[in-house]
Design a protein around this motif. Structure first.
Motif, PDB file in Angstrom:
ATOM      1  N   ARG A   1       0.853  -1.182   0.000  1.00 22.94           N
ATOM      2  CA  ARG A   1       0.000   0.000   0.000  1.00 22.94           C
ATOM      3  C   ARG A   1       0.886   1.228   0.000  1.00 22.94           C
ATOM      4  O   ARG A   1       1.952   1.236   0.614  1.00 22.94           O
ATOM      5  CB  ARG A   1      -0.872  -0.041   1.257  1.00 22.94           C
ATOM      6  CG  ARG A   1      -1.883   1.036   1.406  1.00 22.94           C
ATOM      7  CD  ARG A   1      -2.696   0.838   2.683  1.00 22.94           C
ATOM      8  NE  ARG A   1      -1.900   1.042   3.890  1.00 22.94           N
ATOM      9  CZ  ARG A   1      -1.606   2.245   4.395  1.00 22.94           C
ATOM     10  NH1 ARG A   1      -1.996   3.331   3.805  1.00 22.94           N
ATOM     11  NH2 ARG A   1      -0.888   2.334   5.503  1.00 22.94           N
TER      12      ARG A   1
ATOM     13  N   LYS B   1       1.360   4.768   1.428  1.00 21.96           N
ATOM     14  CA  LYS B   1       0.860   5.482   2.605  1.00 21.96           C
ATOM     15  C   LYS B   1       0.300   6.858   2.233  1.00 21.96           C
ATOM     16  O   LYS B   1      -0.763   7.237   2.686  1.00 21.96           O
ATOM     17  CB  LYS B   1       1.969   5.633   3.641  1.00 21.96           C
ATOM     18  CG  LYS B   1       2.393   4.318   4.256  1.00 21.96           C
ATOM     19  CD  LYS B   1       3.517   4.523   5.247  1.00 21.96           C
ATOM     20  CE  LYS B   1       4.018   3.214   5.806  1.00 21.96           C
ATOM     21  NZ  LYS B   1       5.174   3.394   6.698  1.00 21.96           N
ATOM     22  N   ASP B   2       1.036   7.616   1.427  1.00 26.70           N
ATOM     23  CA  ASP B   2       0.615   8.959   1.039  1.00 26.70           C
ATOM     24  C   ASP B   2       0.955   9.170  -0.435  1.00 26.70           C
ATOM     25  O   ASP B   2       2.104   9.412  -0.781  1.00 26.70           O
ATOM     26  CB  ASP B   2       1.326  10.005   1.912  1.00 26.70           C
ATOM     27  CG  ASP B   2       0.894  11.431   1.625  1.00 26.70           C
ATOM     28  OD1 ASP B   2       0.126  11.661   0.668  1.00 26.70           O
ATOM     29  OD2 ASP B   2       1.348  12.326   2.356  1.00 26.70           O
ATOM     30  N   GLU B   3      -0.047   9.070  -1.293  1.00 22.63           N
ATOM     31  CA  GLU B   3       0.179   9.176  -2.733  1.00 22.63           C
ATOM     32  C   GLU B   3       0.743  10.532  -3.142  1.00 22.63           C
ATOM     33  O   GLU B   3       1.479  10.622  -4.123  1.00 22.63           O
ATOM     34  CB  GLU B   3      -1.106   8.891  -3.506  1.00 22.63           C
ATOM     35  CG  GLU B   3      -1.447   7.426  -3.543  1.00 22.63           C
ATOM     36  CD  GLU B   3      -2.575   7.120  -4.512  1.00 22.63           C
ATOM     37  OE1 GLU B   3      -2.733   7.849  -5.502  1.00 22.63           O
ATOM     38  OE2 GLU B   3      -3.285   6.138  -4.261  1.00 22.63           O
ATOM     39  N   SER B   4       0.414  11.581  -2.414  1.00 21.41           N
ATOM     40  CA  SER B   4       0.922  12.910  -2.781  1.00 21.41           C
ATOM     41  C   SER B   4       2.444  12.968  -2.668  1.00 21.41           C
ATOM     42  O   SER B   4       3.093  13.685  -3.434  1.00 21.41           O
ATOM     43  CB  SER B   4       0.274  14.007  -1.930  1.00 21.41           C
ATOM     44  OG  SER B   4       0.656  13.874  -0.574  1.00 21.41           O
ATOM     45  N   LEU B   5       3.030  12.221  -1.736  1.00 23.15           N
ATOM     46  CA  LEU B   5       4.488  12.167  -1.636  1.00 23.15           C
ATOM     47  C   LEU B   5       5.101  11.545  -2.890  1.00 23.15           C
ATOM     48  O   LEU B   5       6.139  11.978  -3.368  1.00 23.15           O
ATOM     49  CB  LEU B   5       4.924  11.365  -0.410  1.00 23.15           C
ATOM     50  CG  LEU B   5       4.736  12.023   0.943  1.00 23.15           C
ATOM     51  CD1 LEU B   5       5.134  11.052   2.051  1.00 23.15           C
ATOM     52  CD2 LEU B   5       5.544  13.283   1.039  1.00 23.15           C
ATOM     53  N   CYS B   6       4.432  10.516  -3.411  1.00 26.34           N
ATOM     54  CA  CYS B   6       4.934   9.859  -4.627  1.00 26.34           C
ATOM     55  C   CYS B   6       4.742  10.745  -5.854  1.00 26.34           C
ATOM     56  O   CYS B   6       5.623  10.839  -6.704  1.00 26.34           O
ATOM     57  CB  CYS B   6       4.203   8.546  -4.863  1.00 26.34           C
ATOM     58  SG  CYS B   6       4.502   7.292  -3.611  1.00 26.34           S
TER      59      CYS B   6
ATOM     60  N   THR C   1      10.861   8.282  -0.764  1.00 26.38           N
ATOM     61  CA  THR C   1      10.031   9.113   0.107  1.00 26.38           C
ATOM     62  C   THR C   1       9.994   8.583   1.542  1.00 26.38           C
ATOM     63  O   THR C   1       9.001   8.717   2.239  1.00 26.38           O
ATOM     64  CB  THR C   1       8.611   9.254  -0.468  1.00 26.38           C
ATOM     65  OG1 THR C   1       8.075   7.963  -0.716  1.00 26.38           O
ATOM     66  CG2 THR C   1       8.611  10.062  -1.742  1.00 26.38           C
TER      67      THR C   1
ATOM     68  N   ASN D   1       7.421   5.345   2.461  1.00 22.52           N
ATOM     69  CA  ASN D   1       6.050   5.595   2.014  1.00 22.52           C
ATOM     70  C   ASN D   1       5.369   4.330   1.481  1.00 22.52           C
ATOM     71  O   ASN D   1       4.203   4.346   1.158  1.00 22.52           O
ATOM     72  CB  ASN D   1       6.034   6.697   0.946  1.00 22.52           C
ATOM     73  CG  ASN D   1       4.667   7.309   0.784  1.00 22.52           C
ATOM     74  OD1 ASN D   1       3.915   7.442   1.732  1.00 22.52           O
ATOM     75  ND2 ASN D   1       4.346   7.680  -0.441  1.00 22.52           N
TER      76      ASN D   1
ATOM     77  N   ASP E   1       4.040   0.740   2.370  1.00 30.41           N
ATOM     78  CA  ASP E   1       3.655  -0.179   3.439  1.00 30.41           C
ATOM     79  C   ASP E   1       3.624  -1.572   2.813  1.00 30.41           C
ATOM     80  O   ASP E   1       2.730  -1.889   2.037  1.00 30.41           O
ATOM     81  CB  ASP E   1       2.291   0.204   3.994  1.00 30.41           C
ATOM     82  CG  ASP E   1       1.847  -0.691   5.128  1.00 30.41           C
ATOM     83  OD1 ASP E   1       2.698  -1.383   5.726  1.00 30.41           O
ATOM     84  OD2 ASP E   1       0.638  -0.710   5.422  1.00 30.41           O
TER      85      ASP E   1
END
Length: 94
Positions: free
Chosen positions: A23, A25-30, A74, A77, A79
């Motif tokens: 998964r 964790k935070d798509e905006s970081l990617c 990232t 990020n 999981d």
């Protein structure tokens, strides 16, 4: 001699519907914070993609190597867990 691609094609994958073992964790970081997007290059199964400015992840067919979590720029990020017992990749050639 059989090519690696031919051997990989012999593997089967039992999908655990609704319970992916990887998964983001935070798509905006990617999408905004990652420059290299190394996960899209290192994944031998091609589970990761970057299209139309968005990161994509489809865990069906994952070889469970864990490379994506290791190369993640990232800082954790991804999981990543092994699939539940009875699910995931079923290697034919060990």
């Amino acid at each position: 001699m059989m090519k690696v691609e031919e051997k990989l094609f012999q593997n089967r994958y039992r999908v655990d519907a609704g319970r992916p073992h990887i998964r983001i964790k935070d798509e905006s970081l990617c999408n905004d914070g990652c420059v290299s997007r190394a996960c899209t290059v290192c994944c031998p199964a091609g589970c990761w993609s970057f299209e139309e400015g968005r990161i994509g992840l489809i865990t069906d067919g994952c070889l469970e190597c864990g490379a994506c979590r290791v190369v993640c720029d990232t800082h954790g990020n991804v999981d990543w867990n092994y699939p539940r017992a009875g699910f995931g990749v079923l290697f034919k050639f060990g």
